[in-house]
Design an enzyme around this catalytic site. Structure first.
Site, PDB file in Angstrom:
ATOM      1  N   TYR A  64       0.722  -1.344   0.113  1.00  0.00           N
ATOM      2  CA  TYR A  64       0.026  -0.029  -0.062  1.00  0.00           C
ATOM      3  C   TYR A  64       0.826   1.259  -0.233  1.00  0.00           C
ATOM      4  O   TYR A  64       0.561   1.984   0.673  1.00  0.00           O
ATOM      5  CB  TYR A  64      -1.006  -0.098   1.236  1.00  0.00           C
ATOM      6  CG  TYR A  64      -1.767  -1.321   1.280  1.00  0.00           C
ATOM      7  CD1 TYR A  64      -2.725  -1.402   0.330  1.00  0.00           C
ATOM      8  CD2 TYR A  64      -1.522  -2.167   2.438  1.00  0.00           C
ATOM      9  CE1 TYR A  64      -3.405  -2.891   0.607  1.00  0.00           C
ATOM     10  CE2 TYR A  64      -2.251  -3.482   2.469  1.00  0.00           C
ATOM     11  CZ  TYR A  64      -3.026  -3.612   1.686  1.00  0.00           C
ATOM     12  OH  TYR A  64      -3.833  -4.863   1.537  1.00  0.00           O
ATOM     13  N   HIS A  65       2.048   1.341  -0.632  1.00  0.00           N
ATOM     14  CA  HIS A  65       2.751   2.508  -0.854  1.00  0.00           C
ATOM     15  C   HIS A  65       2.754   2.918  -2.137  1.00  0.00           C
ATOM     16  O   HIS A  65       4.018   3.623  -2.635  1.00  0.00           O
ATOM     17  CB  HIS A  65       4.225   2.277  -0.161  1.00  0.00           C
ATOM     18  CG  HIS A  65       4.272   1.883   1.194  1.00  0.00           C
ATOM     19  ND1 HIS A  65       5.554   1.347   1.794  1.00  0.00           N
ATOM     20  CD2 HIS A  65       3.189   1.834   2.119  1.00  0.00           C
ATOM     21  CE1 HIS A  65       5.139   0.938   3.042  1.00  0.00           C
ATOM     22  NE2 HIS A  65       3.830   1.393   3.101  1.00  0.00           N
ATOM     23  N   PRO A  66       2.071   2.797  -3.322  1.00  0.00           N
ATOM     24  CA  PRO A  66       2.161   3.367  -4.567  1.00  0.00           C
ATOM     25  C   PRO A  66       2.187   4.763  -4.418  1.00  0.00           C
ATOM     26  O   PRO A  66       1.794   5.475  -3.428  1.00  0.00           O
ATOM     27  CB  PRO A  66       0.904   2.963  -5.307  1.00  0.00           C
ATOM     28  CG  PRO A  66      -0.263   2.852  -4.084  1.00  0.00           C
ATOM     29  CD  PRO A  66       0.464   2.106  -2.981  1.00  0.00           C
TER      30      PRO A  66
END
Length: 249
Positions: free
Chosen positions: A170-172
């Site tokens: 969840y770090h795009p």
């Protein structure tokens, strides 16, 4: 990815997975107590995957239970795991508008494992996790690796497992990056979107490259800086800081 070991001592969180215990865990959580008051990532750290990288590029989290994010646990009782992932992959994906209707979802393509460097980094990541979990300090707890398991041994097998089982952390970021070159979208002196009126962007999408850690703190820093730019505050002087490197013996 999760590298999981079975645990031969009854010290993991596995018994808390029983359905009948959930109401009691929830009740204790209301008072900020009990197992529900922790995310149970009890330890974490950053290391380099090899001696050529400038700063740590792999992130670890230790969890005292063998379980997936969806809550499913492997059969066999007690276990533990480390979550391991490269933080600075050079694979690049895309984020595209799919129609003129704002209610239609955009199209994400993460494009993982699309470069030789990304694939090599994953091989090194799993090898590093295994090396840590097979240290003598774990000997009194470990009953052996259960995921990916001893059958996943070669580089090709590791990569096939990563392709099949990998999850995003969840770090795009970087889909609307700031900078001064022709490919940059946001002006870093104002956080305004070039070619548009009345629009600023202040989130992880303006990062010019992927950070080598969780994006929460950098986004807060971006927000603080953007607030100063909007208010016209005098910026602080930059502080060059050396990257820490442990001296090898």
């Amino acid at each position: 990815m999760y590298v999981q070991h079975a645990c031969k001592q009854p010290v993991s969180l596995n018994p808390l997975m029983k359905f009948w215990k959930r109401p009691f865990i929830g009740l204790a959580w209301l008072f900020r107590k009990g197992p529900g008051a922790s995310n149970h990532f009890e330890a974490g750290g950053f290391i380099r995957s090899n001696d050529t990288v400038k700063y740590p590029n792999l992130m670890f989290h230790f969890l005292p239970i063998a379980v997936r994010y969806d809550g499913t646990a492997p059969a066999g009782g007690h276990g533990y795991q480390v979550h391991i992932g490269p933080m600075y992959s050079n694979s690049r994906g895309s984020l595209k508008v799919t129609s003129g209707d704002v209610r239609d979802k955009p199209a994400f393509t993460f494009n993982y494992l699309s470069t030789p460097e990304d694939r090599q980094e994953w091989v090194e990541a799993i090898a590093s996790a295994r090396k840590i979990l097979n240290q003598p300090a774990f000997a009194e707890f470990s009953s052996g690796e259960i995921s990916p398991g001893p059958d996943v041994a070669t580089d090709e097998q590791v990569l096939e497992w990563v392709r099949k089982d990998g999850e995003t952390a969840y770090h795009p970021s970087c889909t609307c990056r700031m900078g001064v070159d022709e490919m940059s979208v946001v002006d870093p002196t104002s956080m305004r979107v070039r070619g548009m009126e009345g629009l600023r962007v202040v989130d992880a999408s303006v990062m010019p490259y992927v950070t080598n850690g969780n994006i929460y703190a950098p986004v807060m820093m971006l927000a603080e800086k953007a607030a100063d730019l909007i208010l016209g505050a005098t910026p602080l002087a930059p502080e060059p800081v050396e990257f820490y490197r442990h001296a090898s013996r």
